[in-house]
Structures are given as C-alpha cells and as structure tokens.
Write a protein that holds these residues in place. Sequence first.
Motif, PDB file in Angstrom:
ATOM      1  N   ALA A   1      -1.949   5.730  11.044  1.00 32.64           N
ATOM      2  CA  ALA A   1      -2.830   6.852  11.352  1.00 32.64           C
ATOM      3  C   ALA A   1      -2.148   8.194  11.138  1.00 32.64           C
ATOM      4  O   ALA A   1      -2.816   9.206  10.969  1.00 32.64           O
ATOM      5  N   VAL A   2      -0.815   8.221  11.181  1.00 34.65           N
ATOM      6  CA  VAL A   2      -0.151   9.500  10.920  1.00 34.65           C
ATOM      7  C   VAL A   2       0.471   9.563   9.536  1.00 34.65           C
ATOM      8  O   VAL A   2       0.933  10.608   9.108  1.00 34.65           O
ATOM      9  N   GLN A   3       0.511   8.436   8.844  1.00 29.95           N
ATOM     10  CA  GLN A   3       0.987   8.499   7.474  1.00 29.95           C
ATOM     11  C   GLN A   3      -0.182   8.932   6.591  1.00 29.95           C
ATOM     12  O   GLN A   3      -1.321   8.979   7.042  1.00 29.95           O
ATOM     13  N   ALA A   4       0.122   9.244   5.360  1.00 33.75           N
ATOM     14  CA  ALA A   4      -0.907   9.873   4.536  1.00 33.75           C
ATOM     15  C   ALA A   4      -1.921   8.869   4.004  1.00 33.75           C
ATOM     16  O   ALA A   4      -2.072   8.688   2.812  1.00 33.75           O
TER      17      ALA A   4
ATOM     18  N   TYR B   1       2.258  10.273  21.815  1.00 34.15           N
ATOM     19  CA  TYR B   1       1.640   9.466  20.758  1.00 34.15           C
ATOM     20  C   TYR B   1       2.231   8.063  20.699  1.00 34.15           C
ATOM     21  O   TYR B   1       1.508   7.080  20.591  1.00 34.15           O
ATOM     22  N   TRP B   2       3.556   7.952  20.757  1.00 33.65           N
ATOM     23  CA  TRP B   2       4.186   6.649  20.509  1.00 33.65           C
ATOM     24  C   TRP B   2       4.492   5.870  21.786  1.00 33.65           C
ATOM     25  O   TRP B   2       4.361   4.653  21.813  1.00 33.65           O
TER      26      TRP B   2
ATOM     27  N   MET C   1      -0.630   8.208  -0.838  1.00 27.69           N
ATOM     28  CA  MET C   1       0.065   6.964  -1.137  1.00 27.69           C
ATOM     29  C   MET C   1      -0.661   6.263  -2.287  1.00 27.69           C
ATOM     30  O   MET C   1      -1.086   6.942  -3.188  1.00 27.69           O
ATOM     31  N   ALA C   2      -0.806   4.981  -2.205  1.00 26.32           N
ATOM     32  CA  ALA C   2      -1.474   4.301  -3.314  1.00 26.32           C
ATOM     33  C   ALA C   2      -2.819   4.974  -3.537  1.00 26.32           C
ATOM     34  O   ALA C   2      -3.601   5.146  -2.599  1.00 26.32           O
TER      35      ALA C   2
ATOM     36  N   ILE D   1       1.024   3.778  13.357  1.00 26.83           N
ATOM     37  CA  ILE D   1       1.873   4.317  12.288  1.00 26.83           C
ATOM     38  C   ILE D   1       1.025   4.799  11.120  1.00 26.83           C
ATOM     39  O   ILE D   1       1.176   5.918  10.630  1.00 26.83           O
TER      40      ILE D   1
ATOM     41  N   LYS E   1      -8.076   3.328   4.061  1.00 24.92           N
ATOM     42  CA  LYS E   1      -6.819   2.734   3.625  1.00 24.92           C
ATOM     43  C   LYS E   1      -5.952   2.332   4.810  1.00 24.92           C
ATOM     44  O   LYS E   1      -5.197   1.364   4.748  1.00 24.92           O
TER      45      LYS E   1
ATOM     46  N   GLU F   1       1.078  15.291  11.738  1.00 21.57           N
ATOM     47  CA  GLU F   1       1.340  13.987  11.122  1.00 21.57           C
ATOM     48  C   GLU F   1       2.790  13.889  10.652  1.00 21.57           C
ATOM     49  O   GLU F   1       3.446  12.872  10.835  1.00 21.57           O
TER      50      GLU F   1
ATOM     51  N   THR G   1       0.835  -1.206   0.000  1.00 23.86           N
ATOM     52  CA  THR G   1       0.000   0.000   0.000  1.00 23.86           C
ATOM     53  C   THR G   1       0.869   1.255   0.000  1.00 23.86           C
ATOM     54  O   THR G   1       0.368   2.353  -0.077  1.00 23.86           O
ATOM     55  N   TYR G   2       2.185   1.060   0.106  1.00 21.35           N
ATOM     56  CA  TYR G   2       3.110   2.198   0.013  1.00 21.35           C
ATOM     57  C   TYR G   2       3.591   2.323  -1.434  1.00 21.35           C
ATOM     58  O   TYR G   2       3.433   1.394  -2.221  1.00 21.35           O
TER      59      TYR G   2
ATOM     60  N   LEU H   1      -7.561   2.276  -3.295  1.00 23.42           N
ATOM     61  CA  LEU H   1      -7.393   1.083  -2.474  1.00 23.42           C
ATOM     62  C   LEU H   1      -7.634  -0.115  -3.373  1.00 23.42           C
ATOM     63  O   LEU H   1      -8.747  -0.381  -3.801  1.00 23.42           O
TER      64      LEU H   1
ATOM     65  N   THR I   1       5.426  11.163  12.081  1.00 25.29           N
ATOM     66  CA  THR I   1       6.141  10.203  11.226  1.00 25.29           C
ATOM     67  C   THR I   1       7.643  10.458  11.257  1.00 25.29           C
ATOM     68  O   THR I   1       8.429   9.524  11.348  1.00 25.29           O
TER      69      THR I   1
END
Lengths: 167, 138, 278, 542, 347
Positions: free
Chosen positions: A81-84, D500-501, D1-2, A79, A89, D458, A25-26, D5, D462
Amino acid sequence: MNLKELLEKRKTAITKKWFDTVVETYPSDTSRFLKKQKDPFDNPVGSTTLQGVEGMFDELLGNMDQEVITSFLDPIIRIRAVQAFSASKATGFIFFLKAIIRESIKDEIRQNQTDELLSIESRIDELGLIAFDIYMSCRETLFRIKAEEEKKRTFSAFERAGLIKEI
Amino acid sequence: MANNKQIYDKGKVVAGLVIFVFIVLSPFLYNLGKAAPAPELKLTDKAKAAKECVLPKEEMKAGHMQLLDLWREKVVREASRVYVNTEGKEFAMSLSNTCLDCHSNKADFCDRCHNYASVSPYCWDCHIDNPKEISDAK
Amino acid sequence: MQNRRDFLKIAGLSALGITGANPVLDAFAAGGHDAEESVFRILKNEKALKAEQWAMVIDTRKFESEEALEPIVEACHKLHNVPDFGDPELIEENGDCAEANKRHEIKWIWEEEYGHAFPGKAGEFVNDRIKHLPFLVLCNHCEEPPCVRVCPTKATFKREDGIVLMDFHRCIGCRFCMAACPYGSRSFNFRDPRPFIKKEDRNPEFPTRMKGVVEKCNFCAERLAVGKEPACVEASDGAIAFGDLSDPESSVRELLKSNYTIRRKQGLGTGPAVYYIV
Amino acid sequence: MADDLAKPDELLSGIGHKPPKTGWMDTPVNIRKGMYCYASNPKSVDYLGLPNARQWNPMEEDWKLPENWKQILHEGFRERLDRFRSFKVFMDICVRCGACADKCHFFIGTGDPKNMPVLRAELLRSIYRNDFTLAGKLLGKVAGAREMTFDVLKEWWYYLFQCTECRRCSVFCPYGIDTAEITIMGRELLNLIGLNIDWIATPVANCYRTGNHLGIQPHAFKDMLDFFVEDVEDITGVNVEPQYNKKGADILFITPSGDVFADPGTYTCMGYLILFHYLKEKYGFDITWSTYASEGGNFGFFTSHETMKRLNSKMYAEAKRLGVKWILGGECGHMWRVINQYMDTMNGPADFMEVPVSPITGTKFENASGTKMVHIAEFTADLIKHGKLELDPSRNDNLKVTYHDSCNPSRGMGMLDEPRYVIQNACNHFYEMPANTIRENTFCCGSGAGLNAGEDMELRMTGGLPRANAVKYVHEKHGVNMLSCVCAVDRAALPALMEYWVPEVDVVGMTELVGNALILPGEKERETDLRGEPLPGMEEEE
Amino acid sequence: MNSKYMFSLAAVIVLFLLAYIGVAGIGLYGFFGIFIPYAAAFIFAVGVVYRVVDWAQSPVPFRIPSTCGQQKSLPWIKPASFDNPACNGTVLIRMILEIVLFRSLFRNMRFHFNKGNKFSYEWEKWLWLGALAFHWAFFVVVIRHLRFFTEPVPVCIQWLESLDSFFRLEFFADFVQVGLPGVFISGIVLLAAVIYLLLRRMLIPQVNYVSLAADYFPLFLIIAIAVSGIMMRYFTKVDIVGIKEFTMGLVTFHPKIPEGVGSVFYIHIFFVSVLLAYFPFSKLMHLAGIFMSPTRNLANNSRVKRHVNPWNYPVKVHTYEEYEDDFREKMIEAGLPVEKELTTNGG
C-alpha cells in the motif's frame, strides 16, 4: 484423493510459484534480490511476502479464519500500500493463485472435482476482498497520519493566538 | 583557487608519492650500475665431447624440467628406462646416471641458471649430485 | 605418448578446458619458430626381467644364526643408501644421542624372531629350533596391498609385475601407508638421512631419500630392469629364491611344490608374495 | 513498478522469458506521487538569497530553469571537485563491488534499483565522467559516461531527495565512499538552479530569521516553555521556570526547536526543564536558554555548506554575547553531526569559552575541548555515573523500551553507549533490537535529511520499513512498547512510522524518561508521567 | 548476452590478436618487447602520481570520518578505538585493517530465521573472501615476479617463492602434470578469485545491474594475464633464463630481445603493459584512493581539535542585533532581556 489433499501435497510448489509471481511484480533486479536475500531485516519485503503466502494457503485449504488470514495478509498489503502500486496491482496478486492452482492440477483434475475447484476459487475471491479491505484501511491510515501530522505541526492553538509567524 | 593550485596535506601526500615512486623504481634502483649478465655455463669435458644433449640445446634450456618429469614418471611408474631421441640415440632415463654423469659440475652448470632464475628444485635432495666422484660438496 | 609436442599441447589444452586443434597454440608450443615434427620413443630395456607376479621364497633352514643374515641386509642397505642411525661413528660425528636415534631407524630388510614375524602361529610350545631361528623379513609385495589403497597421492602403487613400489617424488609424508601395512615394512624419514650414510658407502646410482618421505623394499626394481636379480637373492648364496609366481616352471614354484612354506599373517588376506620354508 | 498488471497466465508461461531489461541509463525516471516533496516556496528561497526563486512544480514539464542551467551545474560541479577532496575521490574510485547495494533502507523498502547507494552515486558519476574525465570523453557510454539532459536532472532531483544522508552504506564500503557526501554535493548543485524542496527551504528561512525552524518568535518561544512549566508544576508540584538569554550564565543550552513545538518532543523538553531545575536546586547549576539561538537543528546542512554555516553561526555568536563558559546541546541527530564535524571549522575557533567542565561532578569533557559543546547524553551519563541524580526507574515500569540509534550520532559521531547508559538507568525494561539494525548498523527512520514532509508519506513509510520491521520484531518478542531515541527528527518521524507499521509502539526521547524518573526536591507524589498517563500502580486511583 | 561484458571481452581478444599478429606475424619484437613495456611503466608511474596530485589539490575542508563504533568520550566508556579513531595512531590502525584485511567488507553479516522464529547470524563474507584472496594473490604474484628484475634475487623473494610453492600438488597428480616445476599457489588463487569476482558480477542481479563495461575489462584482462602466465610456466615452456636476461636488460636500460622466446611471452607482457597503462585512467586507482578517502583516513577528533578549512569564507548571517531589532518590542513585553531598550522613536 480429493482436491484439497492434492493441493495440500503440492503446497510447497504452489506457494513457491505464488511467491515468485508476487515478487515478480517488482522490477526484475529487485525481484531477484527479494527472492534470494534471506535476512528478514535486510529483506523485510521478501520475507514478509513469503511468510504471508504460505500462511494464507494453509487457511485457504483450512478454516478460512478471517482473523488468521488478516494476520498473514495484512503485512503484505501494508507494504504494497505504500509502495508505488495502484490499488489493483497492490491487491491483484491474490488472484494469481487461481491460475497457479489450475496449472498445477490440470493433469489430475477429474470432471467431478470441478465443484471443489470452484469452491476453492470462490475462497480466493474472498481473500481478494479481504485484501482490498486491508488495502483501503492502510490507505486511510496513511491519510489520517498525514492529516494528524499536519495538525501537530502547525500547532493550531498558537497560530490562532498569533504566536507563530511564518515568513 | 583554480588559478593557484596547491597540494593540501602536502607532507603526507608527498611522502606517500615518494614511497610509491620508490617502489616502482626499486627494480631499477636495485640493479643500478650492475651489468648482471646472464650466467655462463661451464661444460665438463665429457659434456663438451658429447656435443649433443638428449634434446637440442634450446629445448633443453626451456624444457629440461618437463623432460625430467616425464622420465621419472616413465621410470618409476612404468618401468621403462630407455629414451630414444629424435636422432635415434638411446639414453638411460636417469637423472643420476645419465644427466649428472655428463653434467657432473652442479655448481657451475645447474646452480648458475637456477640461482639466476631463482628456482630451487629439490632434485639433489635425493639424487647425489656428482655420481662420479662421491663428494659431499654442497 | 609418441610425440612430445602433442603431449605438451594436450596437457596444456586439457588444463585450460579448450578442445580441438588450435593453430595459435601450435605456435605457442613451437616458441614462435617453425620446428619440424620430432618423434621420440620410450622403451623398456631388452634385458629386463619380466613377470606377472614376482615372488620370493626364503629357505630359513639355511640360516642358522643372525650372523648369517648380516651380509644380506648389508648388501641391500648399501645398495639403496639406507641410512644407519645406529652407527656409533656417525652418531658421534653428528653429535646425536644413540637412544633418540633408535626411533628413526630405517629398514628395508631385517631380522625378526618367529614370534614377531608370525604372531598367529606362535603357540606356547613351538619347536625350539624355529623359536630361535632368525627370520629375514621385508616388504611382502602383497597381491592386495592395503598401503596402496590408503595412499592419497598414489605415491605407493602396484606395478604390473606385482611389485609394490614407492614413488618418492609424490610422497607427501602422510604415513597412512605405515598405518595400513600390517607387517611394519615401512619406515619414515623423520630427518635428513644423508648424514647417516657413510660417505664411502654411498651408492651414487641410487637416490637417497629426503626428510618427510616413507620408504621400503622395492624388490630391487632398478636391478630387475637391467636383468639382475635382487641384491638379497644374490647375497644369500642360494638361500633365497626369486621368480614369477604365475609361471609354473619358475624356481619359486618348484620350491613351493616341493617344500612346506608359510607366509606372514596370511589370514589378513593381503596375499604376501614372500614365502618361508621352515 | 511493473507497468502493466500481467495476467497470471502470461506470468506463468512467461517465467524465464522476461524481456531484456533496460540498463539503468536507459530507464527514464518516473516521478511518483507520495515519493517526493513539494517544491520550495519562492518566498523562502528569496529570503535566503538563494538562486532562481520561483513557483514551480516537479510534476509539470517546465521546471522554469535558468537558460544556462547546464553551464551552472557544470561550473558548480567543477567548483565542488576543487573544494572537496572527498567528492573528487568518491567520483573516481568506486569499483561497483555492490557491497552497499542492499544496505540502503530506501532500496530495501521501495525496491527501486536506483536507490542502491552505488547507483545513486552513479547518477552523478556518469555526468562527472562525461564532463571531467578523459576516458568518459573518449569512450562515452562504454566508460559509463552520459550527457547532462533534463531527464538526468529529473533523476538527480528525484533520487537525491530519496536519500536521508544516513551513511549506512559508507560503513560497508571498502573505501568508505559516503553517499551522504555525494547527496550533499548533489543537493548543493540542485540548489544552484533553484531546485529545492519546501520542507527544507522554509524551515531554513524561518531559522535564519527567528532562530528556529517553525518561525516561533521570541515571546512565543517563552510562552511555549511557560506552558510546559505549568504542566510540570501540575504533575510534580514544582515550578521549574528556566532562564532566558541570561548574560553571564555558566552554560548555554541549545536544543532543536522540534522539542518545543511538536509531540512527543515537548515531553522531552519538559524533561530538560525538570533536569535543569533539579541541578539548580541541588547544585546551583546555572544554565540559560536562548531565543536567538533557539534551534539546534540545521536544515542548512540539507541545502548547502554555505547555508549550514549561516545558520550554525548563531550558536557561537550567542555564546559569545552571553559570555557563557560552554554550551550544552540537546537531543538531536543532524545537529550533532554539524557540531561534531563542521561547527568548529566553519565558525570557530571557540576560544572565548572554556573547556567544558561539569560544575557538578568536576568531569572535564576532554572530547569537547575544542568545540566547547557537550551532548546532553554525555552530560547526564556523567551525572548518573557519579550518583548525582536521584532516579526512580520504576516510574517507567509500564514501558518496555528499545533504543533507536539515530544515524548522525552513530555514524557521524559515534555516540552509542552514553544514551544507552542513561536510558538503562532511567527505566527497568530495556531490550535491544537485532544487531544488524542498531549501533553503527542502525537503520534510518526514513525521514531524515529534510524528507520529513507529509506529502512524501509513502516514501517515508517504505524508507522506514526496515527500522519498523526491527521494532516489530522486539515488540512481538519482548512486548516492547516504547521506542526511545535522541533525535528530534526521529521524534517527529517515528510516531507516524510506528502508527503505520507497529501501532502498539510509541516514541520517547531519552530525557523524557529521565524526567519521569528524576525525584525533584520537594515534589508531590506523582500520579502521572509527563504525558499525563497514570504511573504504574496509580491506575486505580484515576 | 550482456553487451557490457561482451564488449570488454572483445576488447581483450582484440588486444590478444594485436600482440599475437604483431609478434608472430610481423615480428615487431622490439615494439612489443621494449617500447610498450617502457611506455606502460612510464604511463603508470606518472599517471598515478598525476592523479594523486590532482586529488591532493582539492583540500579536505571538513573532518567527515564515518564512525563505525563508540566515540572516545567519558573515561569509563570503552571507545571503539579502531572503528572510531580518536588520534592519528588509531587512524593508522584503522587504515591498515582496511587496506590489509578489508575490514569494511568483513562487516557483512546476515540474519535468517530458523524454524520457530529464532534468528541466527549467517556468514556472509564471500565478497570479502574473494576480494581478499584476489588482492593478496595479486600482490604475491607481483612480488614473486621481482625475481626476473633483480640479480642477485633478494632472499626475501626467494623465501616468498618457497612459501608460495609450499603446497604439495601431488594430490592432483592424476589430473595434471604438475611435478616440475613447483606449483605457485598464488597464481592459481589469483585466477580462481578473479573468475569468482567476474561470475559474481555477472550473476548477482544488483551487481550486474550497476556494472559498467569498465568493470569487466580489467577482470578479463587480469584473467588473460594469469592464463598466459600459467601457460608459460606449466604448459608451453619458455626459456626462463632468456627471459630473465631480457627483463634484466629492461631494468638496467640495456634492453635486448632474447632469442627464441615464444609469442605467448610477448602476449603476457603486452597484457601487463595494457593493465599498467590503463591503471591511472580507471577505477583501478582505488589502490591510491583508499589512502585518500576522508571518511577513513581522519580521526574523529574535530570536537577536540579545530581543523582549518582553507577556503573558509565569510557568509551572510542574521546577527543578534538584526534579530533584536526585529523583535525588540515583543521581547520586552515578554520580559526577555534585551541589549538595547526601546527608544522613543520606535524599534
């Protein structure tokens, strides 16, 4: 052999495929990096995902212990949840597992085992719901952090007292 | 600034460039004033008389090492000892007894080219270089 | 391998992993000139002696003393430029110490007492004559040579005629073969041998060796190629016979038929090709 | 990203048959929410006299650029090539070996290929080749050149503000190519046409006017320190009142204003007050704070060299005005990179001061003999080494501490062991994170170089993932619950990252730990630490 | 197929055909044997000098070394002298370590988890090894070729040659005919390393993604050079003495085309010439650039010594006086000392 045992036996292949579809998915270059790089500090995304899918698969065939599932699912969703990713998705990868399982056993499955398959699939649905919960709580945390940071920064008390003057 | 360019850290940069230029020019400088002609080979009387070698001169010049390699392979490993060249002439495949028999002047024949091309084959470590007169000229 | 140019091309092409004919490479090989196809041939000497398995029979009865062996050893060693590290003159000349030089000894053929040559057969009470008889030993040119099996570069190999031969060019001096040979037939050149070959004794027709290679008896392969018997046979005055073991008519087969013979360490299964009449 | 879906079936059947990927030059930038910071407030830009002050929004199509923006960029580019050998050489010599590719925390965390340091630099290099090299002009795309377009500009803006100038890539580059340097140049160029972000521009404007990022006015600055003095008195029973703007003081103290206005930096600030008071009582230490130079941090560094110089000038100006012997600097990251690598060159020489000598130990700080400014970690480590501080590390026994090397002090200065020495003397439980995540290999907090805003959360999460991941490892392995650092941006950014982490881990400054452990002359028995939390063994008495 | 490397491969093939047709077809020996090599050497030397001078015309205004270890500060703290050099001497060592041993690439290491959540280091130094092998082999090959350009051949070059051919290739005697001449290991290492670097660029996703056609071209070109050289030495024999006569002619400025040297020789020197001429215009300038990189060639001593920025210019600052004028009243009220007291007509 019942279905669970069959899946147990296929665990390595199924989780590998699941992991692959998740990292796919990346963007393609990134996904190859995620698959290949083994260092958990240089590749936290890949290693977290790998550990997570393996752990969840065990639970899926085991007790479906909510706490254990969360311990594996949370790092992945946290992870994503903060990636785009959009919400769908970020969590949708759970449902990839259905197709992977069907594909993996399509030659062995017998008529009388469809019930068993359906029960596993509804367990996957349950996983999906847990994933969505985690996703939502992550996003909430994120917004809470944003809000609190804002509050801390403006130092509201001083501002009220007129001690701070922004240009 | 753009108008009056200057070299900053001039000392180091210029020193570096001088070294670079010196390295690039070193082959030219090394041979400055030298003619360094290709070596002239002396043939022994026997070689002169024979006129022809195993192969034509050009082929021998470029490929004698390969011929020798073929010979040693054939002699040692297959026990074949006779080489018939394209002219039909027979030769005993032996460095000691054929090549060095004719070219018995190692220093004036073999060494000249080998030194010029800076190759140092170890043939003579075993094959006594002048079979005719047993000398230990090194 | 009929054509030199083909040979070159194939060597070049196969090394580069290219297959098929290529006109460009033709031109390379021709050096930019058109050369007509030339053909050379490689032949064996017509006079060369041939065999399927060369063998040697040594009649020990004909050697009464060590002195009787000396001319044989000398003939071999001189012919093959085997250095003599024990020669007092040469030691002096090279400023060496005799004791140290002993370890460097090179031998192709030499004398050995019964007990050492045939350890398995040497009981406590052996025939007195045999016990003190000098035995001539050399490489056995085994049918199943262990030295060949261990050589990493195939510098030691077995020829079609049964001779176990050294290709000095290929020897890298690892000495595995020396460890593998049960007969101690091999010597290592710890140092440059040339200073220990008397100048007047040097045989220019046979190469010397260089430091770092192993050497041993070659059954005079270079003599067989021109139709001569080995030097030791020639020098033995009939005490040593040489011939093809697989030929029932050969002299060696005759001798084996009519005499009792032994071989060294036969139990090891290497199949030595040197027989002793006792 | 992709983008879509993919259905699992498609995914399964499609493995190995992925469509040909597009080269990076052909992949247009997609500016995403949460990954960028808001455009700057025109008032701030205007106050600083920087070009093209206007209201604009990066999500809109019209960025309200000047007509001739391409020309401005081209000329700016040329000017910087002429001024900085680093820039020129780095544009030319990269061989794209890929050693840096997986070293960037933003690449590791976001997975966006354009966050590979080499590619971030290629964004500029492609324009450089097109505009300034023969090969680029002749061969175009084959030589890796492309023309400046609005899409490229967007890419620049997006990715140059996704770099925290942490220099981790530079450590692994065989030629030392420093993406930070390239980002600095790129941001300077963007500033020429008014493309800045508010999280940088407004603090810069504030700092310029009032002396600190938040715009705290002088009287308010004093009021805030007064609050801390009161708090410290409550906890220790000792009044640690500092001196302000005192002419003729021995030493001037400058720390980032973050320590004065934001938790948990404020506790570090209380640590400074306790330390200075202790030294004053015991050894007659004479130090003053300044309201004019009340900011150690320098967001000008994230804007342009010129702006950096404008803000930095206050330090020497104030030291000269007050007539101090030397300057002591508080815990801050980029502040120290500026001091170490730029200050003396920009605003020096500091010949009106003396080579710093610790009045207590007599140690001469040779390594600061030109700049005349000493880091508080160096200063405190020296005190501890000479046994000049009475410390009770057991007061920090409820903490299991690890240490986060801030990027700038580690890779722009090399201060690695001093803070460790201080921390290990101030607390009993110290654990290091894995070796490829600390010291010169340290991972960035993900919020440096002016990216510590709220709207790009975000991106920060990341970018900080690799750091958090290593903290999580020591948390799980050793029960670490406190992440120490010597950087104000860290103290501002890491709490959010940890929350958060790794929510169980809190963030602390080095001097806060010292403040907790230091036994003040005449203090009452402390029941709580500086945060008001009960000290170990005091819990029941609450 | 990736168009980037197909393009570069095609370029090298075109160069090959140019030289081959030019020599074997048209017979332009003088052009390819004399004119091109001289021109290439000239472009190389002048080009490199030009580029370096061009770089040097930009100053290094600030000292910005990447510090990869502990600074030199307090006397009892051990500094990382080479990774964080404090003086020019240690900078020199840092540069030598970087240039000769590729220290930065050597830093690469990885962790991985073993079973039971224990992590360990992994040796991740293939790029370092490949790059080091490539550059050193190239260096040795270049030095070795000086035997064609010097007469008499200096002893050090002969020594290098004998060292280079030390490895006994007899091990492979069954596969290739390598008995004579002696095998130069550097040539084989060069070819192997450059192929590794090429494969790496093609196969490792990130590297492939960032690579340009300009990154593949020199690799293909160097492969072509190495292959043509190896061909001449071991397979299609050339007249070495004739070639040396020719190369000596070049370096003594009496160029003469040798008789009967095959076209592969011309192809070889044409490739080398292209590489030389291409050098100053390409990323190959990293050879000179590594000496000029301010993050590596400077001491981290800017707190000790003041460095001057040649274009330092005055900037607009907010002075203390302006500041006090802004806030005087509030400062006085808060008890902060001021330079000027309030005047009656207001601050």
